[in-house]
Design a protein around this motif. Structure first.
Motif, PDB file in Angstrom:
ATOM      1  N   ALA A  20     -75.765  12.012  89.021  1.00 11.05           N
ATOM      2  CA  ALA A  20     -75.249  12.760  90.157  1.00 11.05           C
ATOM      3  C   ALA A  20     -75.705  14.208  90.176  1.00 11.05           C
ATOM      4  CB  ALA A  20     -73.721  12.714  90.146  1.00 11.05           C
ATOM      5  N   SER A  21     -76.314  14.679  89.097  1.00  7.82           N
ATOM      6  CA  SER A  21     -76.661  16.089  88.993  1.00  7.82           C
ATOM      7  C   SER A  21     -78.154  16.307  89.177  1.00  7.82           C
ATOM      8  CB  SER A  21     -76.231  16.632  87.631  1.00  7.82           C
ATOM      9  OG  SER A  21     -76.690  17.962  87.474  1.00  7.82           O
ATOM     10  N   ALA A  22     -78.491  17.517  89.713  1.00 12.77           N
ATOM     11  CA  ALA A  22     -79.895  17.889  89.863  1.00 12.77           C
ATOM     12  C   ALA A  22     -80.361  18.796  88.736  1.00 12.77           C
ATOM     13  CB  ALA A  22     -80.100  18.579  91.202  1.00 12.77           C
ATOM     14  N   LYS A  23     -79.509  19.020  87.720  1.00 11.74           N
ATOM     15  CA  LYS A  23     -79.838  19.933  86.638  1.00 11.74           C
ATOM     16  C   LYS A  23     -79.905  19.195  85.310  1.00 11.74           C
ATOM     17  CE  LYS A  23     -78.373  24.050  86.575  1.00 11.74           C
ATOM     18  NZ  LYS A  23     -77.518  25.251  86.455  1.00 11.74           N
ATOM     19  N   GLY A  24     -80.424  18.014  85.348  1.00 10.65           N
ATOM     20  CA  GLY A  24     -80.536  17.220  84.141  1.00 10.65           C
ATOM     21  C   GLY A  24     -81.801  17.535  83.372  1.00 10.65           C
ATOM     22  N   GLY A  25     -82.024  16.766  82.329  1.00 12.30           N
ATOM     23  CA  GLY A  25     -83.213  16.957  81.522  1.00 12.30           C
ATOM     24  C   GLY A  25     -83.414  15.808  80.558  1.00 12.30           C
ATOM     25  N   ILE A  26     -84.579  15.799  79.936  1.00 14.51           N
ATOM     26  CA  ILE A  26     -84.884  14.815  78.901  1.00 14.51           C
ATOM     27  C   ILE A  26     -85.227  15.574  77.628  1.00 14.51           C
ATOM     28  CG2 ILE A  26     -85.664  13.055  80.516  1.00 14.51           C
ATOM     29  CD1 ILE A  26     -88.537  13.870  79.878  1.00 14.51           C
ATOM     30  N   GLU A  27     -84.983  14.956  76.485  1.00 16.75           N
ATOM     31  CA  GLU A  27     -85.270  15.603  75.215  1.00 16.75           C
ATOM     32  C   GLU A  27     -85.589  14.577  74.145  1.00 16.75           C
ATOM     33  OE1 GLU A  27     -81.045  16.716  73.349  1.00 16.75           O
ATOM     34  OE2 GLU A  27     -81.327  17.522  75.380  1.00 16.75           O
ATOM     35  N   ALA A  28     -86.328  15.015  73.150  1.00 15.49           N
ATOM     36  CA  ALA A  28     -86.689  14.155  72.030  1.00 15.49           C
ATOM     37  C   ALA A  28     -86.996  15.036  70.833  1.00 15.49           C
ATOM     38  CB  ALA A  28     -87.900  13.281  72.368  1.00 15.49           C
ATOM     39  N   GLY A  29     -86.792  14.482  69.633  1.00 18.80           N
ATOM     40  CA  GLY A  29     -87.082  15.290  68.469  1.00 18.80           C
ATOM     41  C   GLY A  29     -86.790  14.597  67.162  1.00 18.80           C
ATOM     42  N   TYR A  30     -86.927  15.385  66.111  1.00 21.44           N
ATOM     43  CA  TYR A  30     -86.695  14.919  64.737  1.00 21.44           C
ATOM     44  C   TYR A  30     -85.204  14.901  64.440  1.00 21.44           C
ATOM     45  CZ  TYR A  30     -86.017  15.546  59.700  1.00 21.44           C
ATOM     46  OH  TYR A  30     -85.569  15.441  58.411  1.00 21.44           O
ATOM     47  N   MET A  31     -84.769  13.892  63.659  1.00 22.09           N
ATOM     48  CA  MET A  31     -83.379  13.823  63.219  1.00 22.09           C
ATOM     49  C   MET A  31     -83.304  13.414  61.760  1.00 22.09           C
ATOM     50  SD  MET A  31     -80.072  11.729  64.727  1.00 22.09           S
ATOM     51  CE  MET A  31     -79.772  12.940  66.015  1.00 22.09           C
ATOM     52  N   ASN A  32     -82.421  14.076  61.030  1.00 28.66           N
ATOM     53  CA  ASN A  32     -82.101  13.698  59.657  1.00 28.66           C
ATOM     54  C   ASN A  32     -80.620  13.350  59.592  1.00 28.66           C
ATOM     55  OD1 ASN A  32     -80.738  14.892  56.967  1.00 28.66           O
ATOM     56  ND2 ASN A  32     -82.702  13.944  56.458  1.00 28.66           N
ATOM     57  N   MET A  33     -80.316  12.188  59.025  1.00 28.45           N
ATOM     58  CA  MET A  33     -78.930  11.779  58.820  1.00 28.45           C
ATOM     59  C   MET A  33     -78.634  11.798  57.329  1.00 28.45           C
ATOM     60  SD  MET A  33     -78.038   8.742  61.513  1.00 28.45           S
ATOM     61  CE  MET A  33     -78.221   9.005  63.275  1.00 28.45           C
ATOM     62  N   GLY A  34     -77.655  12.606  56.935  1.00 29.80           N
ATOM     63  CA  GLY A  34     -77.257  12.676  55.539  1.00 29.80           C
ATOM     64  C   GLY A  34     -75.903  12.042  55.339  1.00 29.80           C
ATOM     65  N   TYR A  35     -75.835  11.057  54.459  1.00 28.65           N
ATOM     66  CA  TYR A  35     -74.584  10.369  54.167  1.00 28.65           C
ATOM     67  C   TYR A  35     -73.973  10.927  52.887  1.00 28.65           C
ATOM     68  CZ  TYR A  35     -75.363   6.795  57.727  1.00 28.65           C
ATOM     69  OH  TYR A  35     -75.531   6.140  58.919  1.00 28.65           O
ATOM     70  N   SER A  36     -72.716  11.361  52.974  1.00 24.51           N
ATOM     71  CA  SER A  36     -71.973  11.820  51.800  1.00 24.51           C
ATOM     72  C   SER A  36     -71.063  10.684  51.360  1.00 24.51           C
ATOM     73  CB  SER A  36     -71.160  13.072  52.128  1.00 24.51           C
ATOM     74  OG  SER A  36     -71.999  14.137  52.510  1.00 24.51           O
ATOM     75  N   VAL A  37     -71.421  10.037  50.258  1.00 22.31           N
ATOM     76  CA  VAL A  37     -70.683   8.872  49.768  1.00 22.31           C
ATOM     77  C   VAL A  37     -70.112   9.195  48.402  1.00 22.31           C
ATOM     78  CG1 VAL A  37     -70.796   6.407  49.253  1.00 22.31           C
ATOM     79  CG2 VAL A  37     -72.302   7.388  50.994  1.00 22.31           C
TER      80      VAL A  37
END
Length: 236
Positions: A20-37
């Motif tokens: 519904a909005s005209a101010k949207g965008g797309i994005e992509a990038g690097y991700m690191n997931m750290g699990y604290s177990v």
């Protein structure tokens, strides 16, 4: 089930708002997931998975430079040198894979450095996540009942089930690996720059708030998930 419905409803709301909005965008990038177990029967280092995310987002202005950014993205991370989390198990060739659907909701403030040319952004808020798949595949050597077993196995962290032609499900459960809930929530923030009202670069970090371990093992094992990301986006 209520948490699953909440995530799905949030995702539907996100898509409706973006459409519904005209101010949207797309994005992509690097991700690191750290699990604290941590907890009973845990040994070795906590897993850290690397990968990427892709998604869409929408900016809703409130007042002055203050606004809300709502997003919807998919993330995939993996660790091809995964280490054992359980005592008496040695692993080689471990491969952990994680797939998520994420709905970030950020309060955002734009600092106009050069109008229509350069903005600095600061944002903070929660992100709601739904685990799509989390598996652990590895070759193993296990001391079980006085016998040494070697082979390959695939473990599903959401169902708590193994796939292996070496030992059966009941024997595998004795290994003590935790089973995770699909729902997760984190809180964090970040900084970014926007050039020419079009190109955006940002970095952020989210701290997990939920013990993702299922009820039957939550008393012995605690697991939270943190996320670091660096992304490039385009605003329209």
């Amino acid at each position: 089930m209520k948490k699953l419905k909440f995530i799905l409803a949030a995702a539907v709301f996100s898509m409706a708002a973006l459409a519904a909005s005209a101010k949207g965008g797309i994005e992509a990038g690097y991700m690191n997931m750290g699990y604290s177990v941590s907890g009973k029967g845990i040994s070795g280092s906590n897993p850290s998975l690397n990968g990427f995310y892709v998604g869409v987002s929408d900016d809703m202005d409130l007042v002055a430079g203050l606004g809300i950014r709502l997003g919807l993205n998919y993330s995939f991370t993996t660790d091809k040198s995964a280490k054992s989390l359980v005592q008496n198990i040695s692993m080689k060739g471990g491969n952990e894979k994680d797939h998520y659907l994420n709905v970030p909701l950020r309060l955002r403030y734009n600092f106009n450095i050069i109008p229509k040319v350069l903005k600095i952004q600061a944002y903070a808020g929660p992100v709601f996540s739904l685990g799509l798949s989390h598996t652990y595949s590895y070759d193993f050597a296990l001391e079980l009942g006085g016998q040494r077993l070697e082979g390959a196995v695939k473990y599903n962290y959401y169902t708590g089930k193994f796939k292996s032609d070496v030992f059966d499900q009941d024997e595998a459960q004795e290994a003590g690996l935790p089973a995770y809930k699909r729902f997760d929530m984190a809180l964090g923030g970040g900084l970014g720059i926007e050039l020419l009202n079009f190109l955006e670069v940002k970095v952020g970090y989210d701290w997990g708030l939920v013990n993702r371990t299922k009820a039957e093992s939550a008393a012995d094992i605690s697991c939270t998930r943190d996320m670091l990301y660096l992304a490039v986006g385009f605003r329209f």
